[in-house]
Write an enzyme that holds these catalytic residues in place. Sequence first.
Site, PDB file in Angstrom:
ATOM      1  N   LYS A   1       5.661  11.245  -6.464  1.00 52.37           N
ATOM      2  CA  LYS A   1       5.770   9.826  -6.088  1.00 52.37           C
ATOM      3  C   LYS A   1       4.442   9.122  -6.340  1.00 52.37           C
ATOM      4  O   LYS A   1       3.435   9.407  -5.696  1.00 52.37           O
ATOM      5  CB  LYS A   1       6.115   9.684  -4.596  1.00 52.37           C
TER       6      LYS A   1
ATOM      7  N   GLY B   1      -5.317  10.248  -1.620  1.00 51.20           N
ATOM      8  CA  GLY B   1      -5.232   8.910  -1.041  1.00 51.20           C
ATOM      9  C   GLY B   1      -6.162   8.765   0.142  1.00 51.20           C
ATOM     10  O   GLY B   1      -7.132   9.519   0.300  1.00 51.20           O
TER      11      GLY B   1
ATOM     12  N   GLY C   1      -3.672  10.846   4.778  1.00 50.83           N
ATOM     13  CA  GLY C   1      -3.776  12.305   4.661  1.00 50.83           C
ATOM     14  C   GLY C   1      -3.553  12.984   6.009  1.00 50.83           C
ATOM     15  O   GLY C   1      -2.833  13.990   6.105  1.00 50.83           O
TER      16      GLY C   1
ATOM     17  N   GLU D   1      -6.920  15.246  -1.252  1.00 51.03           N
ATOM     18  CA  GLU D   1      -8.120  14.636  -1.833  1.00 51.03           C
ATOM     19  C   GLU D   1      -8.203  13.265  -1.195  1.00 51.03           C
ATOM     20  O   GLU D   1      -7.423  12.375  -1.524  1.00 51.03           O
ATOM     21  CB  GLU D   1      -7.952  14.463  -3.345  1.00 51.03           C
TER      22      GLU D   1
ATOM     23  N   CYS E   1     -13.021   7.182  -5.683  1.00 50.63           N
ATOM     24  CA  CYS E   1     -13.312   7.955  -4.468  1.00 50.63           C
ATOM     25  C   CYS E   1     -14.762   8.436  -4.502  1.00 50.63           C
ATOM     26  O   CYS E   1     -15.384   8.602  -3.456  1.00 50.63           O
ATOM     27  CB  CYS E   1     -12.348   9.109  -4.347  1.00 50.63           C
TER      28      CYS E   1
ATOM     29  N   GLU F   1     -15.083   3.787   4.295  1.00 48.47           N
ATOM     30  CA  GLU F   1     -14.792   3.555   2.883  1.00 48.47           C
ATOM     31  C   GLU F   1     -14.243   2.129   2.711  1.00 48.47           C
ATOM     32  O   GLU F   1     -13.231   1.773   3.310  1.00 48.47           O
ATOM     33  CB  GLU F   1     -13.746   4.560   2.411  1.00 48.47           C
TER      34      GLU F   1
HETATM   35  P1  NDP Z   1      -2.933   5.490   0.046  1.00 44.09           P
HETATM   36  O1  NDP Z   1      -3.273   6.633   0.935  1.00 44.09           O
HETATM   37  O2  NDP Z   1      -2.606   4.199   0.670  1.00 44.09           O
HETATM   38  O3  NDP Z   1      -1.672   5.860  -0.876  1.00 44.09           O
HETATM   39  C1  NDP Z   1      -1.646   7.033  -1.643  1.00 44.09           C
HETATM   40  C2  NDP Z   1      -0.223   7.484  -1.813  1.00 44.09           C
HETATM   41  O4  NDP Z   1       0.305   7.874  -0.541  1.00 44.09           O
HETATM   42  C3  NDP Z   1       0.698   6.367  -2.325  1.00 44.09           C
HETATM   43  O5  NDP Z   1       1.656   6.913  -3.189  1.00 44.09           O
HETATM   44  C4  NDP Z   1       1.337   5.871  -1.047  1.00 44.09           C
HETATM   45  O6  NDP Z   1       2.556   5.203  -1.241  1.00 44.09           O
HETATM   46  C5  NDP Z   1       1.521   7.177  -0.291  1.00 44.09           C
HETATM   47  N1  NDP Z   1       1.701   7.036   1.144  1.00 44.09           N
HETATM   48  C6  NDP Z   1       1.294   6.016   1.941  1.00 44.09           C
HETATM   49  N2  NDP Z   1       1.667   6.256   3.221  1.00 44.09           N
HETATM   50  C7  NDP Z   1       2.307   7.451   3.219  1.00 44.09           C
HETATM   51  C8  NDP Z   1       2.909   8.241   4.241  1.00 44.09           C
HETATM   52  N3  NDP Z   1       2.938   7.851   5.516  1.00 44.09           N
HETATM   53  N4  NDP Z   1       3.463   9.419   3.889  1.00 44.09           N
HETATM   54  C9  NDP Z   1       3.447   9.848   2.598  1.00 44.09           C
HETATM   55  N5  NDP Z   1       2.907   9.132   1.598  1.00 44.09           N
HETATM   56  C10 NDP Z   1       2.325   7.950   1.903  1.00 44.09           C
HETATM   57  O7  NDP Z   1      -4.142   5.406  -0.983  1.00 44.09           O
HETATM   58  P2  NDP Z   1      -4.392   4.312  -2.098  1.00 44.09           P
HETATM   59  O8  NDP Z   1      -3.242   4.300  -3.038  1.00 44.09           O
HETATM   60  O9  NDP Z   1      -4.786   3.063  -1.399  1.00 44.09           O
HETATM   61  O10 NDP Z   1      -5.644   4.930  -2.890  1.00 44.09           O
HETATM   62  C11 NDP Z   1      -6.947   4.773  -2.467  1.00 44.09           C
HETATM   63  C12 NDP Z   1      -7.404   5.950  -1.625  1.00 44.09           C
HETATM   64  O11 NDP Z   1      -7.313   7.143  -2.381  1.00 44.09           O
HETATM   65  C13 NDP Z   1      -8.862   5.825  -1.230  1.00 44.09           C
HETATM   66  O12 NDP Z   1      -9.023   6.229   0.096  1.00 44.09           O
HETATM   67  C14 NDP Z   1      -9.562   6.812  -2.158  1.00 44.09           C
HETATM   68  O13 NDP Z   1     -10.780   7.290  -1.707  1.00 44.09           O
HETATM   69  C15 NDP Z   1      -8.534   7.882  -2.251  1.00 44.09           C
HETATM   70  N6  NDP Z   1      -8.784   8.707  -3.440  1.00 44.09           N
HETATM   71  C16 NDP Z   1      -9.378   9.938  -3.277  1.00 44.09           C
HETATM   72  C17 NDP Z   1      -9.695  10.721  -4.367  1.00 44.09           C
HETATM   73  C18 NDP Z   1     -10.333  12.069  -4.198  1.00 44.09           C
HETATM   74  O14 NDP Z   1     -10.368  12.822  -5.163  1.00 44.09           O
HETATM   75  N7  NDP Z   1     -10.839  12.440  -3.042  1.00 44.09           N
HETATM   76  C19 NDP Z   1      -9.421  10.262  -5.737  1.00 44.09           C
HETATM   77  C20 NDP Z   1      -8.806   8.952  -5.795  1.00 44.09           C
HETATM   78  C21 NDP Z   1      -8.506   8.203  -4.669  1.00 44.09           C
HETATM   79  P3  NDP Z   1       2.588   3.588  -1.284  1.00 44.09           P
HETATM   80  O15 NDP Z   1       1.763   3.194  -2.443  1.00 44.09           O
HETATM   81  O16 NDP Z   1       4.008   3.307  -1.436  1.00 44.09           O
HETATM   82  O17 NDP Z   1       2.010   3.121   0.014  1.00 44.09           O
END
Ligand code: NDP
Length: 492
Positions: free
Chosen positions: A174, A227, A232, A249, A283, A382
């Site tokens: 997803k 995310g 997480g 991550e 990130c 962040e």
């Molecule tokens: P989010 O955590 O908001 O979303 C990531 C994914 O999780 C999306 O597909 C989102 O769906 C989904 N999601 C949201 N809520 C839930 C839930 N309750 N249960 C299951 N899945 C869910 O992150 P962002 O998309 O805003 O990305 C930015 C974040 O990602 C930053 O914190 C960044 O640091 C982190 N990141 C970390 C990396 C690493 O390697 N450590 C690399 C890249 C990014 P939907 O979009 O539909 O809400």
Amino acid sequence: MSHDYKILIDGKLTKPVKGGTMDVINPHDNSVVATVPRCTAEDVAAAVEAATRAKAVWRNTYIGERAELLFKIAALIRENQDELIALETAQYGGPVMKTSRFDIPSAVGEFEFMAGLGRAHTGLTISADPTARVMTFKEPLGVVGLITPWNFPLVTAVSKLAPALIMGNTVVLKPASCAPLTVLKMAEYIVQAGVPAGVVNILTGPGNEVGEAIVTHPGIDKINFTGDSHVGKRIMSLAAPRVMPVASELGGKNAFIVLDDANLDAAVEGATYSAFFNSGQNCGSPSRFYVQEGIYDEFVKRFVAAASKITVGDPTDPETMMGPLAYMKCRETAEKFVGEAIREGAKVLLREPLPKELEGGAYVMPTILEMYDNKAHYMQEEIFAPCVGVMKVKLPEDIAALVNDCHYGLSSSVWSSDYRKAWLLCEQLKVGTTWINQHLAIVPETPWGGQKESGWTKENSVLVLEEYTYHKHMWMNMDDTPHTFWEEQIRL
Ligand code: NDP
């Protein structure tokens, strides 16, 4: 760019059971880029069933054939790169300068790298007992759920999908709701390449509904998530009742450390690029700077001058270095953090007003604040925007404590011409990656991942293959005589 986007379930490009849709918005001007399917838990159930049925076929497919399919998908991405670059830029605002040089070529590279790497990956043989032969045998985990963010939409999905597939797992993926288009295009290439039905299933829809339905489905054997740290934690709590593994991550609050003896040219260029590349939505981007007092004034002067030269604007313009943030809410969040820091006494070093023509988009100009309190939200949380804080520090000995006093632990860098001193400082930092005279170098060959609330998983490198395999321990006696601690007693 009008296109009929479909989800992928059981080898078929299809629509959700309930037929829902959602819009993808261009953050540059708020126009609708596309309308995509909005799935529900019913679609998740169908996807997991298909992935479960496909498990036996895929794990028993010769790894060379699996690799061949990954190469075919990579070739289709390369063939369609112009369209994918445009889509990536339209859906999350990444400038073409970035999406053309990084996002799409890296997605191709990830598939090709993993296709080769997986074939060389073996279990262990163990010399535990001369009367036995002992080994670990690598098994696929089964059905893995992959949930990915928007900041590098295609390549983040591929960096999970490719190792999962080469190691013999089937997948339910997803992507983020605001930027799913390139992943949905990839679904078409997966069908075209001839990947067997059910091996890859791709669904779109809100995280709190579709994402949670994937995490809580009993047919899922592991979740790999990238995310936000809060999300997480939520996923880990949902996985806990089944003790299901979650690879994560998560967010970062990365430190950039400049010591008195740093090469100033290199440090200024490294700071400007790594903090503002992709509008700071990486990130690993540094957002808190600790600069030793002997070099502080000169470094800050030059850093501000360099950052003020960044061209901000329409991401489709090849000259644009920084586009908008991914959506309007990100802009509001960034402005809130900056406003709070200023109210609490931070000094503004750079914060140009937004040009009139960018006011309607999710734009934030490069922002540098001089900070005095390491505990300020601006230095701890962040922000995921081009907003950084700089702090003056007296002694290098004070720096590790400042860096480690944060709940994140993703990355950091030390800038110094004394490599021994830099190395010893790096050893004290509780982070997943620490660079010396470099920041943001992330390549497929090197492991990526954090510590603390940045998550505990590795992406990339040979280590990522471990995330998608189970070492089953196999012990075989070389004969059928008893070999137990009780053998004497039992014979009596
Ligand atoms: P989010 O955590 O908001 O979303 C990531 C994914 O999780 C999306 O597909 C989102 O769906 C989904 N999601 C949201 N809520 C839930 C839930 N309750 N249960 C299951 N899945 C869910 O992150 P962002 O998309 O805003 O990305 C930015 C974040 O990602 C930053 O914190 C960044 O640091 C982190 N990141 C970390 C990396 C690493 O390697 N450590 C690399 C890249 C990014 P939907 O979009 O539909 O809400």
